[in-house]
Write a protein that holds these residues in place. Structure first.
Motif, PDB file in Angstrom:
ATOM      1  N   LEU A 197     -81.798 117.923 -32.009  1.00  0.00           N
ATOM      2  CA  LEU A 197     -81.270 116.592 -32.283  1.00  0.00           C
ATOM      3  C   LEU A 197     -80.293 116.207 -31.185  1.00  0.00           C
ATOM      4  CD1 LEU A 197     -80.486 117.058 -36.103  1.00  0.00           C
ATOM      5  CD2 LEU A 197     -82.625 116.263 -35.053  1.00  0.00           C
ATOM      6  N   CYS A 198     -80.570 115.108 -30.511  1.00  0.00           N
ATOM      7  CA  CYS A 198     -79.723 114.649 -29.417  1.00  0.00           C
ATOM      8  C   CYS A 198     -79.141 113.286 -29.796  1.00  0.00           C
ATOM      9  CB  CYS A 198     -80.524 114.539 -28.125  1.00  0.00           C
ATOM     10  SG  CYS A 198     -81.262 116.104 -27.602  1.00  0.00           S
ATOM     11  N   ILE A 212     -72.351 116.769 -24.767  1.00  0.00           N
ATOM     12  CA  ILE A 212     -73.690 117.338 -24.705  1.00  0.00           C
ATOM     13  C   ILE A 212     -74.054 117.753 -23.278  1.00  0.00           C
ATOM     14  CG2 ILE A 212     -74.833 115.117 -24.300  1.00  0.00           C
ATOM     15  CD1 ILE A 212     -77.036 116.012 -26.235  1.00  0.00           C
ATOM     16  N   GLY A 213     -74.784 118.862 -23.154  1.00  0.00           N
ATOM     17  CA  GLY A 213     -75.298 119.300 -21.861  1.00  0.00           C
ATOM     18  C   GLY A 213     -74.449 120.352 -21.165  1.00  0.00           C
ATOM     19  N   LEU A 214     -75.024 120.943 -20.118  1.00  0.00           N
ATOM     20  CA  LEU A 214     -74.312 121.910 -19.291  1.00  0.00           C
ATOM     21  C   LEU A 214     -73.611 121.198 -18.135  1.00  0.00           C
ATOM     22  CD1 LEU A 214     -76.834 124.888 -18.990  1.00  0.00           C
ATOM     23  CD2 LEU A 214     -75.013 124.533 -20.673  1.00  0.00           C
ATOM     24  N   GLY A 231     -79.641 132.091 -23.372  1.00  0.00           N
ATOM     25  CA  GLY A 231     -79.176 132.104 -21.987  1.00  0.00           C
ATOM     26  C   GLY A 231     -77.690 131.813 -21.891  1.00  0.00           C
ATOM     27  N   THR A 232     -77.103 132.179 -20.775  1.00  0.00           N
ATOM     28  CA  THR A 232     -75.661 131.990 -20.586  1.00  0.00           C
ATOM     29  C   THR A 232     -75.329 130.674 -19.903  1.00  0.00           C
ATOM     30  OG1 THR A 232     -75.695 133.085 -18.429  1.00  0.00           O
ATOM     31  CG2 THR A 232     -75.345 134.483 -20.388  1.00  0.00           C
ATOM     32  N   GLY A 233     -76.263 130.147 -19.127  1.00  0.00           N
ATOM     33  CA  GLY A 233     -75.990 128.924 -18.387  1.00  0.00           C
ATOM     34  C   GLY A 233     -75.278 129.152 -17.070  1.00  0.00           C
ATOM     35  N   VAL A 234     -74.978 130.411 -16.736  1.00  0.00           N
ATOM     36  CA  VAL A 234     -74.303 130.692 -15.465  1.00  0.00           C
ATOM     37  C   VAL A 234     -75.358 130.889 -14.376  1.00  0.00           C
ATOM     38  CG1 VAL A 234     -72.403 131.793 -16.685  1.00  0.00           C
ATOM     39  CG2 VAL A 234     -74.251 133.210 -15.778  1.00  0.00           C
ATOM     40  N   PRO A 235     -75.005 130.710 -13.109  1.00  0.00           N
ATOM     41  CA  PRO A 235     -75.982 130.928 -12.027  1.00  0.00           C
ATOM     42  C   PRO A 235     -76.533 132.354 -12.063  1.00  0.00           C
ATOM     43  CG  PRO A 235     -74.050 129.798 -11.199  1.00  0.00           C
ATOM     44  CD  PRO A 235     -73.719 130.224 -12.590  1.00  0.00           C
ATOM     45  N   LEU A 236     -77.834 132.504 -11.827  1.00  0.00           N
ATOM     46  CA  LEU A 236     -78.437 133.836 -11.835  1.00  0.00           C
ATOM     47  C   LEU A 236     -77.828 134.741 -10.771  1.00  0.00           C
ATOM     48  CD1 LEU A 236     -82.191 132.922 -12.434  1.00  0.00           C
ATOM     49  CD2 LEU A 236     -80.642 134.061 -14.028  1.00  0.00           C
ATOM     50  N   THR A 237     -77.322 134.133  -9.701  1.00  0.00           N
ATOM     51  CA  THR A 237     -76.661 134.905  -8.656  1.00  0.00           C
ATOM     52  C   THR A 237     -75.502 135.722  -9.214  1.00  0.00           C
ATOM     53  OG1 THR A 237     -77.227 133.234  -7.015  1.00  0.00           O
ATOM     54  CG2 THR A 237     -75.451 134.760  -6.449  1.00  0.00           C
ATOM     55  N   ASP A 238     -74.793 135.131 -10.186  1.00  0.00           N
ATOM     56  CA  ASP A 238     -73.609 135.777 -10.752  1.00  0.00           C
ATOM     57  C   ASP A 238     -73.899 136.503 -12.063  1.00  0.00           C
ATOM     58  OD1 ASP A 238     -72.144 134.607  -8.668  1.00  0.00           O
ATOM     59  OD2 ASP A 238     -71.866 132.772  -9.827  1.00  0.00           O
ATOM     60  N   SER A 239     -75.159 136.497 -12.485  1.00  0.00           N
ATOM     61  CA  SER A 239     -75.499 137.056 -13.792  1.00  0.00           C
ATOM     62  C   SER A 239     -76.042 138.468 -13.651  1.00  0.00           C
ATOM     63  CB  SER A 239     -76.550 136.174 -14.475  1.00  0.00           C
ATOM     64  OG  SER A 239     -77.031 136.783 -15.649  1.00  0.00           O
ATOM     65  N   ILE A 249     -81.480 116.367 -17.505  1.00  0.00           N
ATOM     66  CA  ILE A 249     -81.742 117.746 -17.108  1.00  0.00           C
ATOM     67  C   ILE A 249     -80.643 118.667 -17.613  1.00  0.00           C
ATOM     68  CG2 ILE A 249     -81.865 119.288 -15.107  1.00  0.00           C
ATOM     69  CD1 ILE A 249     -83.359 117.012 -13.652  1.00  0.00           C
ATOM     70  N   SER A 250     -79.396 118.209 -17.574  1.00  0.00           N
ATOM     71  CA  SER A 250     -78.301 119.054 -18.065  1.00  0.00           C
ATOM     72  C   SER A 250     -78.418 119.280 -19.570  1.00  0.00           C
ATOM     73  CB  SER A 250     -76.943 118.423 -17.732  1.00  0.00           C
ATOM     74  OG  SER A 250     -76.608 117.366 -18.614  1.00  0.00           O
ATOM     75  N   ILE A 251     -78.878 118.259 -20.299  1.00  0.00           N
ATOM     76  CA  ILE A 251     -79.090 118.414 -21.745  1.00  0.00           C
ATOM     77  C   ILE A 251     -80.232 119.381 -22.002  1.00  0.00           C
ATOM     78  CG2 ILE A 251     -79.782 117.218 -23.860  1.00  0.00           C
ATOM     79  CD1 ILE A 251     -78.426 114.685 -22.685  1.00  0.00           C
ATOM     80  N   ALA A 252     -81.324 119.207 -21.264  1.00  0.00           N
ATOM     81  CA  ALA A 252     -82.475 120.099 -21.432  1.00  0.00           C
ATOM     82  C   ALA A 252     -82.101 121.539 -21.108  1.00  0.00           C
ATOM     83  CB  ALA A 252     -83.627 119.640 -20.544  1.00  0.00           C
ATOM     84  N   ALA A 253     -81.274 121.723 -20.075  1.00  0.00           N
ATOM     85  CA  ALA A 253     -80.851 123.075 -19.704  1.00  0.00           C
ATOM     86  C   ALA A 253     -80.069 123.730 -20.837  1.00  0.00           C
ATOM     87  CB  ALA A 253     -80.007 123.025 -18.435  1.00  0.00           C
ATOM     88  N   GLU A 254     -79.209 122.952 -21.504  1.00  0.00           N
ATOM     89  CA  GLU A 254     -78.450 123.510 -22.618  1.00  0.00           C
ATOM     90  C   GLU A 254     -79.363 123.841 -23.794  1.00  0.00           C
ATOM     91  OE1 GLU A 254     -74.152 122.728 -24.452  1.00  0.00           O
ATOM     92  OE2 GLU A 254     -75.524 121.045 -24.802  1.00  0.00           O
ATOM     93  N   ILE A 255     -80.352 122.999 -24.041  1.00  0.00           N
ATOM     94  CA  ILE A 255     -81.306 123.259 -25.124  1.00  0.00           C
ATOM     95  C   ILE A 255     -82.057 124.560 -24.862  1.00  0.00           C
ATOM     96  CG2 ILE A 255     -83.460 122.454 -26.174  1.00  0.00           C
ATOM     97  CD1 ILE A 255     -82.378 119.576 -25.772  1.00  0.00           C
TER      98      ILE A 255
END
Length: 381
Positions: A272-273, A330-332, A357-365, A344-350
């Motif tokens: 729900l958005c 809403i969103g990352l 997922g953590t939402g942090v860059p994979l470089t730092d994960s 896109i930021s909302i979709a990323a959070e979904i």
């Protein structure tokens, strides 16, 4: 295979024979989940993907060979750093791929055609195939309905078919795709020994309901459709909620958001958005939403708007535990500015919420890149 249902249905209607390669097991950091498929028709046309490119050439050749000789094979690909000419996965994982020829005029071909038709009608079903056992059963398939009835059979005995149908229905009810090892029991149990099935389930697309017919909503509808959601736009203002503004939406509803949410069907996959950004819509809507067992609830607004909204929601009896479910703003934090970037930021959070997922860059994960949970069974790093 079911992710290619629309294209394969077209091939079946045209009586085009094909071979389909389906990922049935994954290990560690495999690029595609169980159920991912690549298919090649008799003219050499290829659709889909099983590895994101690493072993596509070898799988294509295996499909062509399967079409020629009519044999079903189980191929395994892993990582090899000892042989520079070896075909393998550069990501370090492993995949097992079942390659099956499909002749549209055979019993199995007709069963598959029936199963594919259910996916195009958005009806739940599951497809079961033998991936380990007697050679003459490898690749045999069964199509199981939501009520447990089935079409086709795996061979040997009615007991095997009954057991396979029951196990498949259990996977379907859980919405899981993965392997099932049959256990031996009963008078004819010898036919079950060492038999492993791959069950691929299909359930109707999850719902995304976007409240608020604004420009940000139009961008979110496009992203939601791209992610495979059945997207509904709801707004009480008929001037704004129009087909011309939201041509890609599956449904457009003219109604007060809280009233529509109260009467429509939702489940744990629903997102729900809330983009209405107006307290007279937001507060009654979120009061309803935060008490529903849905997968995601997000609301647009500044931090100041959210603080005031929280206060109003508490006043109408929303608990702290319920408020904790709300994602707002809403969103990352992607630094989004335009409606498309915000969508896109909302979709990323979904996505992050759905898969943990953590939402942090994979470089730092330090978490696994590829995570296949219970709904898409498979191992991780």
């Amino acid at each position: 295979m079911l992710d290619l249902a629309a294209e394969l249905s077209s091939w079946v209607e045209q009586s085009r024979d094909f071979a389909v390669a389906t990922v049935v097991r994954v290990g560690r950091s495999a690029p595609r989940p169980p159920g991912a498929a690549l298919a090649v028709d008799s003219e050499g046309t290829a659709i889909g993907s099983v590895s994101g490119g690493c072993v596509e050439g070898a799988i294509y050749d295996a499909c062509v060979q399967s079409l020629r000789d009519g044999q079903t094979v189980l191929e395994r690909f892993g990582y090899s750093d000892n042989d520079p000419f070896a075909v393998g996965l550069t990501c370090g994982g492993t995949i097992e791929v079942l390659v099956t020829p499909v002749r549209t005029d055979t019993p199995d071909g007709k069963v598959l055609a029936s199963a594919l038709s259910y996916t195009t009608r958005k009806e739940g079903m599951a497809l079961t195939r033998v991936i380990q056992g007697p050679e003459d059963l490898l690749g045999r398939l069964m199509f199981v309905h939501t009520d447990g009835s089935h079409e086709g059979g795996l061979g040997h005995s009615a007991e095997l078919d009954r057991t396979a149908a029951a196990e498949t229905r259990a996977m379907l009810e859980a919405g899981r795709t993965g392997t099932v090892e049959l256990s031996a029991s009963g008078r004819e149990s010898h036919c079950l020994d060492g038999l492993t099935l791959f069950v691929e389930t299909y359930v109707p697309p999850p719902r995304m309901i976007v409240f608020g017919a604004i420009d940000f909503a139009a961008a979110l509808v496009r992203v939601g459709k791209f992610l495979g959601y059945h997207v509904t736009v709801c707004d009480a203002r008929s001037t704004f909620a129009t087909r011309a503004r939201f041509p890609e939406a599956d449904d457009i509803v003219i109604d007060w958001p809280h009233r529509y949410l109260r009467q429509t069907t939702t489940d744990e996959r629903t997102v729900l958005c809330v983009l209405t950004h107006d307290a007279k819509f937001d507060v009654p809507l979120l009061q309803e939403a935060l008490r529903l067992p849905v997968g995601y609830i997000g609301a647009m607004g500044s931090r100041r708007t959210q603080a005031e909204r929280d206060r109003q929601l508490r006043e109408v009896g929303v608990s702290e535990q319920e408020l904790a479910r709300l994602r707002s703003p809403i969103g990352l934090d992607l630094g989004a500015r335009t409606p498309a970037e915000t969508a896109i930021s909302i979709a990323a959070e979904i996505i992050a919420t759905r898969h943990g997922g953590t939402g942090v860059p994979l470089t730092d994960s330090r978490t696994p890149i590829h995570r296949y949970g219970p709904d898409r069974a498979g191992a991780v790093d």
